[in-house]
Each structure stands twice: as structure tokens, then as C-alpha cells.
Scaffold this motif. Structure first.
Motif, PDB file in Angstrom:
ATOM      1  N   THR A 180       0.878  -1.172   0.000  1.00  0.00           N
ATOM      2  CA  THR A 180       0.000   0.000   0.000  1.00  0.00           C
ATOM      3  C   THR A 180       0.913   1.219   0.000  1.00  0.00           C
ATOM      4  O   THR A 180       1.859   1.279   0.791  1.00  0.00           O
ATOM      5  N   ALA A 181       0.629   2.132  -0.908  1.00  0.00           N
ATOM      6  CA  ALA A 181       1.449   3.350  -0.962  1.00  0.00           C
ATOM      7  C   ALA A 181       0.628   4.528  -0.475  1.00  0.00           C
ATOM      8  O   ALA A 181      -0.598   4.557  -0.648  1.00  0.00           O
ATOM      9  N   ARG A 182       1.299   5.467   0.152  1.00  0.00           N
ATOM     10  CA  ARG A 182       0.625   6.692   0.617  1.00  0.00           C
ATOM     11  C   ARG A 182       1.520   7.867   0.293  1.00  0.00           C
ATOM     12  O   ARG A 182       2.741   7.766   0.376  1.00  0.00           O
ATOM     13  N   GLN A 183       0.897   8.963  -0.092  1.00  0.00           N
ATOM     14  CA  GLN A 183       1.685  10.172  -0.323  1.00  0.00           C
ATOM     15  C   GLN A 183       0.868  11.386   0.089  1.00  0.00           C
ATOM     16  O   GLN A 183      -0.362  11.336   0.098  1.00  0.00           O
ATOM     17  N   ALA A 184       1.575  12.439   0.480  1.00  0.00           N
ATOM     18  CA  ALA A 184       0.877  13.670   0.893  1.00  0.00           C
ATOM     19  C   ALA A 184       1.804  14.856   0.716  1.00  0.00           C
ATOM     20  O   ALA A 184       3.029  14.714   0.738  1.00  0.00           O
ATOM     21  N   HIS A 185       1.202  15.999   0.500  1.00  0.00           N
ATOM     22  CA  HIS A 185       1.951  17.231   0.641  1.00  0.00           C
ATOM     23  C   HIS A 185       1.943  17.529   2.132  1.00  0.00           C
ATOM     24  O   HIS A 185       0.870  17.660   2.729  1.00  0.00           O
ATOM     25  N   ALA A 186       3.110  17.553   2.725  1.00  0.00           N
ATOM     26  CA  ALA A 186       3.143  17.661   4.187  1.00  0.00           C
ATOM     27  C   ALA A 186       4.440  18.314   4.644  1.00  0.00           C
ATOM     28  O   ALA A 186       5.468  18.235   3.970  1.00  0.00           O
ATOM     29  N   GLU A 187       4.348  18.975   5.784  1.00  0.00           N
ATOM     30  CA  GLU A 187       5.544  19.502   6.458  1.00  0.00           C
ATOM     31  C   GLU A 187       5.772  18.643   7.690  1.00  0.00           C
ATOM     32  O   GLU A 187       4.852  18.403   8.473  1.00  0.00           O
ATOM     33  N   VAL A 188       7.015  18.176   7.849  1.00  0.00           N
ATOM     34  CA  VAL A 188       7.354  17.334   8.997  1.00  0.00           C
ATOM     35  C   VAL A 188       8.057  18.213  10.023  1.00  0.00           C
ATOM     36  O   VAL A 188       8.988  18.957   9.682  1.00  0.00           O
TER      37      VAL A 188
ATOM     38  N   GLY B 259      10.816   3.137  10.769  1.00  0.00           N
ATOM     39  CA  GLY B 259      11.126   2.910  12.178  1.00  0.00           C
ATOM     40  C   GLY B 259      11.230   4.179  12.985  1.00  0.00           C
ATOM     41  O   GLY B 259      11.844   4.168  14.060  1.00  0.00           O
ATOM     42  N   VAL B 260      10.678   5.315  12.485  1.00  0.00           N
ATOM     43  CA  VAL B 260      10.733   6.561  13.269  1.00  0.00           C
ATOM     44  C   VAL B 260       9.336   7.167  13.374  1.00  0.00           C
ATOM     45  O   VAL B 260       8.483   6.942  12.518  1.00  0.00           O
ATOM     46  N   ASP B 261       9.158   7.955  14.441  1.00  0.00           N
ATOM     47  CA  ASP B 261       7.897   8.677  14.630  1.00  0.00           C
ATOM     48  C   ASP B 261       8.076  10.109  14.154  1.00  0.00           C
ATOM     49  O   ASP B 261       9.058  10.758  14.512  1.00  0.00           O
ATOM     50  N   VAL B 262       7.138  10.578  13.356  1.00  0.00           N
ATOM     51  CA  VAL B 262       7.219  11.968  12.897  1.00  0.00           C
ATOM     52  C   VAL B 262       5.922  12.684  13.265  1.00  0.00           C
ATOM     53  O   VAL B 262       4.893  12.065  13.504  1.00  0.00           O
ATOM     54  N   THR B 263       6.004  14.007  13.284  1.00  0.00           N
ATOM     55  CA  THR B 263       4.818  14.831  13.518  1.00  0.00           C
ATOM     56  C   THR B 263       4.629  15.719  12.307  1.00  0.00           C
ATOM     57  O   THR B 263       5.587  16.314  11.808  1.00  0.00           O
ATOM     58  N   PHE B 264       3.398  15.781  11.804  1.00  0.00           N
ATOM     59  CA  PHE B 264       3.119  16.654  10.664  1.00  0.00           C
ATOM     60  C   PHE B 264       2.565  17.972  11.171  1.00  0.00           C
ATOM     61  O   PHE B 264       1.616  18.007  11.967  1.00  0.00           O
ATOM     62  N   THR B 265       3.163  19.086  10.720  1.00  0.00           N
ATOM     63  CA  THR B 265       2.611  20.394  11.074  1.00  0.00           C
ATOM     64  C   THR B 265       1.578  20.824  10.033  1.00  0.00           C
ATOM     65  O   THR B 265       0.799  21.742  10.259  1.00  0.00           O
ATOM     66  N   ARG B 266       1.606  20.188   8.872  1.00  0.00           N
ATOM     67  CA  ARG B 266       0.605  20.461   7.825  1.00  0.00           C
ATOM     68  C   ARG B 266       0.516  19.198   6.986  1.00  0.00           C
ATOM     69  O   ARG B 266       1.521  18.513   6.768  1.00  0.00           O
ATOM     70  N   MET B 267      -0.671  18.852   6.535  1.00  0.00           N
ATOM     71  CA  MET B 267      -0.807  17.711   5.624  1.00  0.00           C
ATOM     72  C   MET B 267      -2.039  17.919   4.757  1.00  0.00           C
ATOM     73  O   MET B 267      -3.132  18.151   5.268  1.00  0.00           O
TER      74      MET B 267
END
Ligand code: FAD
Length: 507
Positions: free
Chosen positions: A186-194, A248-256
Motif C-alpha cells: 500500500t502506498a501513501r503520499q501527501a503534501h506535508a511539512e514534517v 522505524g521513526v515517529d514523525v509529527t506533521f505540522t501540515r498535511m
């Protein structure tokens, strides 16, 4: 009858099919469930065959308006100006056999706007907020039931074409078999700021799949949850969990925003026609978007089907014409399913695939191999098997004609691109002025546009009969006196007998 043909779906394929039907003299009606065109940026471009098909209808300038900036953006996001196979970016545009035959970079919503205006300009009716929920095909037509804001409506036409995307309702209601393979990923993509981009590993292959990221965007190819069924919009939490599985890492999105999910399941309708119901585009075939081939395939379905179906509803089609749609387009779809499956296999995580990728990458340095991959993804190797094409037929018979420049006998000193002669959708024969090919085609005028030429700027072509979809139905080499038996066979096969003068234009 409410129309000759009901086209279900006003995506790019439905819009182009409706325009082609109209151009060829049929009355289409497009039904679309959405109130407005979708803003989702799925496809970022179309391949060379689809780009040429749209140029043949005079849409070239509109397509290329944003080309330079889109090219730079793609190179930035992919980290390479070269095209890729399974994200091995080595396909060199300059090494290809016909480097000038290139696709066009245009985001799907912009393309749909161009096609929507084109269809509207031809008088195509599009009814939005019409969700097709029922279908009753019969001997001489089909009835469609559509849910609308004012209740259910029944609409009838001689034919119905499902251009309603990968989850096609028409395909299911009509009972088309849709065999194939389930997803590996399954692929996922987004315009996002990490918030914490430093926490991410560099883009590329990882033990859980593949991670892509750069300024303003992030995507995963996730092999760990391929068999989970996901519905609805992609949430930030879903994308975050996928990044965790893959990297294997946790990220936070400020915008998605503009988040998309897709899989690499590969399925194809066993036939594209069951009586009065046909399929085109994603409704007929689904596969991973790797290599950006879906729209090239679907738009070429539309141009292949449009003139044939219009001839059928107008009663001018030679026997068996409509069945050549499946015969020609099914193998083209099969070829794309094959190469996208191969790409998925080359993206599986693990050291065995790493080794295989290294070998494929090395092979791609060989110019002939590079061209092989280029041909696969561009579709330029597509050859239709025409029943009358003997071994003596010109090697380009069944290929799609490039936009050659013609020196037209009636306009000395002026060179005319083929695409300028095809905007009305008629087939074109260009052939040596005063020669036997021109004489042989006389009975098919004016349905076939005959253009007498003194030169063609193509090393292998002295003349050609080009169908409305751009396929070379017949051709002769430069300087060779053309035999006319194959030309006449081609004219009869595609356009019927000359006496019936059956393909005169209505528009
Ligand atoms: C992330 C991603 C990237 C891609 N990139 C590329 C690329 O670079 N190049 C490329 O060539 N392809 C690409 N593709 C593939 C491309 O987007 C599809 O092949 C294309 O959208 C197919 O067009 P379509 O008209 O057949 O179907 P769709 O675009 O899906 O249109 C179907 C239409 O039918 C309507 N509809 C559905 N059901 C009903 C119903 N019951 N009643 C009425 N209307 C209905 C829908 O609302 C929709 O408007 C990509 C796909 C994805 C997911």
C-alpha cells in the motif's frame, strides 16, 4: 433513447471518449457522481502516445503551458531528471530511439480542465450529481439508473461505456470478470511539512519498504499492511503509522493535505465489451502508478474506441469493427500490468531484491537495455496486429504515427504537421502526389481526408493511412511506388466499402 452512448464517469478518459464520439458524429451523454471535478493531484503527466493523441485534436498548446516548471519540480522531487523503472532512475530520454516523442507533465486536475473545455466546446453534455447505481443491458440498448438530488432517474442509450475508474460500478453491474493479482504494497503520499525532518533517514529503500521525502512532501511504499483494507481519506495518524513501519521513526506533521492512498493490485477485465456495455480507462485495468502509465493507457483506450463506437451507432461500421477494440487494447493493458508487476517485485524489501536491483541498474547502463525500458514505459512499442497485415506490410503498420511534417503538394513551400490535419477527427491518407495510393483512396473521400505530398520528414515513411486514433493502418517507404492492395484492404477493414461512402462527416 436519451443518447447514442451513455458514458459513465467524467474523469479524463470519459471526457476524452465523449469528445471523440461527438467528433465522429455520435451523441454521447456523460454521467458523473461528483458535483465538481476532483482536485486530487494523482497523475502528474501523460505519456507520449496520449500527448500525441491530444495534439491531434489541437490541444497541444494547452498541455504544455506549465511544462518547464513541472519538469523542474519533478526532477527535484525524484532527485533525478531521468525516468525510472521501480524507482531506479536511469532511463535517459536522450538515449531513446525517438527522443522527440515525449510525454507531457501536467497535473491531472489541469488535464481534466483542458479535456472538459474541449468536450464542452464540441457540445458534449455532462450531467453531474448523477451516480450510476443500476444497469440493464438488452439486445438493442441499455438502461442506466442514476441517483440524483431529485431522485432516481432512468436513462437509455444504444451503448453504455464505464469510464468510472478502478472501482467501476458499471464493470460490476454488467458482470465483467476482473482477474488479476492482489496488492503486495500500500502506498501513501501527501503534501506535508514534517516538524522533525532530521529524524527521517535519507529517502530510499528501507527494511519495511520505501520512503520518499523532500521539502513539502512525503510518501511511503509500505509492504507490511498490503492486505489491510483501508477506506476513506488518509489521516495524519495513518500516514504516521506507515512511516513508522517503513522507516522505524515517529514523525509529527505540522501540515498535511492532498493525501492519497493506492495499491499495486493488478487486474484487467477479461474483455472490454459485453454486448452493449464497454469499459475504458481504469474501469478496464488497474495497476500500480509506477512509471506513470495509467492515463496513457486509458486515454488511448478512449481514442481507440471513440470512432469505432460512433461508426457502430451510426450504422456505418464494417463487420467486427467494435470487437477490434478489445483485440487491440487488451494486449496494450496486459503489457502495462506485466511491467508494473515487475516493478513491484523489484521494490520488495530485502537483500535478495537489493541484489536484483543492482543487476537491473547495471543492465540499464547498456544503451539498448535503456531503450528497452524506455519503450516499455512510453508505450511507443505498442503494435496492433491487423488481420490484413502480411509480412510485406510496412514495419510501422499497427504502430502509432508520430507527428510528421508534410510538404503538401497543394501548398508549395509550406510544411504542415500531421496534427494540424487531424483536429476534425477524420482518418488521413498522406501519399505521394498523383500516385497510385491517392487514386486508390478516391472512393473513400471525403470520409478519409486525402493529402497529396511531395515529402515527409520521416526516414521510413513516404505515405501512410492514419486512423482517427493515430494508428498506422497502412504505410509505404519513401521513394517506393506504393502497392495498393494492402491500402485497399486497410480502407475496407476500417471504413467499409467505398461505394457506401459511409463515413462522411457530420460535424
Ligand atoms: C498517486 C497516483 C499517481 C498517478 N500518476 C500517474 C501518472 O503520472 N501518469 C499516468 O498516466 N497515470 C497516473 N496515475 C493513474 C491515473 O490517475 C488514472 O489512470 C486515471 O485517473 C484514470 O482515469 P479514468 O478517467 O479512467 O478514471 P478516474 O480518473 O478514476 O475517473 C472516474 C470518474 O468516474 C466517476 N464515477 C465513479 N463511479 C461513478 C458512478 N457510479 N456514477 C457516476 N460517476 C462515477 C468518478 O467520480 C470519476 O470522476 C496515477 C494514479 C495515482 C493514484
Amino acid at each position: 433513447m436519451d443518447a447514442d452512448v451513455i458514458v459513465v464517469g467524467a474523469g479524463p478518459v470519459g471526457l476524452l471518449l465523449a469528445a471523440e464520439l461527438r467528433l465522429a458524429g455520435a451523441e454521447p451523454l456523460v454521467l458523473e457522481r461528483l458535483t465538481e471535478p476532483s482536485p486530487l493531484r494523482r497523475s502528474r503527466g501523460i505519456g507520449p502516445l496520449a500527448a500525441e493523441a491530444l495534439r491531434r485534436r489541437g490541444l497541444g498548446e494547452r498541455l504544455t503551458e506549465h511544462q518547464p516548471e513541472r519538469g523542474a519540480q519533478k526532477a527535484r522531487e525524484h532527485g533525478s531528471a531521468k525516468d525510472h523503472f521501480a524507482w531506479i532512475h536511469k532511463i535517459d530520454p536522450q538515449l531513446q530511439e525517438e527522443p522527440d516523442r515525449r510525454g507531457v507533465l501536467i497535473w491531472q486536475p489541469d488535464l481534466e480542465a483542458v479535456l472538459g473545455e474541449h468536450a464542452a466546446g464540441l457540445g458534449v453534455a455532462v450531467r453531474r450529481r448523477h451516480t450510476v447505481t443500476g444497469l440493464s443491458p438488452g439486445e438493442d440498448g441499455a438502461t442506466v439508473t442514476a441517483g440524483t438530488p431529485t431522485g432516481a432517474r432512468r436513462l437509455r442509450a444504444a451503448y453504455v461505456v464505464g469510464c468510472d475508474g478502478g472501482r467501476s460500478t458499471v464493470r460490476k453491474l454488467a458482470g465483467f470478470a476482473f482477474p488479476g493479482t492482489p496488492p503486495l504494497m500500500t502506498a501513501r503520499q501527501a503534501h506535508a511539512e514534517v516538524a522533525d525532518p532530521g529524524a527521517l533517514p535519507p529517502p530510499g529503500r528501507l527494511p519495511g519498504g520505501m520512503l520518499l521525502h523532500g521539502p513539502g512532501g512525503i510518501g511511503t511504499f509500505d509492504f507490511a499492511d498490503a492486505h489491510e483494507r483501508h477506506e476513506g481519506p488518509v489521516t495524519a495518524e495513518e500516514l504516521r503509522a506507515s512511516v513508522r513501519r517503513v522507516a522505524g521513526v515517529d514523525v509529527t506533521f505540522t501540515r498535511m493535505d492532498d493525501a492519497l492512498r493506492f495499491t499495486d493490485q493488478a487486474r484487467q477485465a477479461a474483455t472490454y465489451r459485453l454486448g452493449r456495455v464497454l469499459l475504458a480507462g481504469d474501469a478496464a485495468h488497474v495497476h500500480s502508478p509506477n512509471g506513470g502509465q495509467g492515463l496513457n493507457l486509458g486515454l488511448m483506450d478512449a481514442v481507440n474506441l471513440g470512432w469505432k463506437l460512433a461508426a457502430e451507432v451510426r450504422g456505418t461500421a464494417p463487420d467486427g469493427l467494435l470487437d477490434t477494440y478489445t483485440a487491440e487494447r487488451h494486449p496494450a493493458g496486459e503489457a502495462v500490468l506485466r511491467n508494473t508487476r515487475a516493478q513491484s517485485a523489484l521494490m520488495l524489501p530485502g537483500p535478495h531484491t537489493d541484489a536484483l536491483r543492482d543487476i537491473v541498474a547495471d543492465l540499464m547502463d547498456i544503451p539498448d537495455v535503456n531503450r528497452y525500458f524506455g519503450r516499455l514505459l512510453s508505450g511507443l512499442g505498442t503494435r496492433y496486429a491487423f488481420p490484413y497485415a502480411t509480412p510485406e506490410a510496412h514495419p510501422l503498420t499497427g504502430a502509432h504515427c508520430p507527428d510528421v511534417t508534410l510538404s503538401v503538394a497543394a501548398r508549395p513551400g509550406r510544411e504542415v504537421p500531421l496534427s494540424r490535419l487531424t483536429t476534425g477527427g477524420r482518418p488521413v491518407l498522406f501519399a505521394p502526389a498523383g500516385g497510385p495510393a491517392v487514386a486508390a483512396a478516391a472512393g473513400w473521400r471525403p470520409g478519409v481526408e486525402v493529402v497529396e505530398v511531395t515529402a515527409v520528414d520521416h526516414p521510413a515513411l513516404g505515405g501512410a493511412l492514419v486512423r482517427p486514433d493515430g494508428a498506422v493502418a497502412w504505410a509505404c517507404a519513401p521513394g517506393e511506388p506504393p502497392g495498393t492492395a494492402l491500402l485497399e484492404a486497410a480502407l475496407r477493414t476500417w471504413f467499409g466499402s467505398p461505394s457506401s461512402a459511409r463515413i462522411s462527416r457530420q460535424h
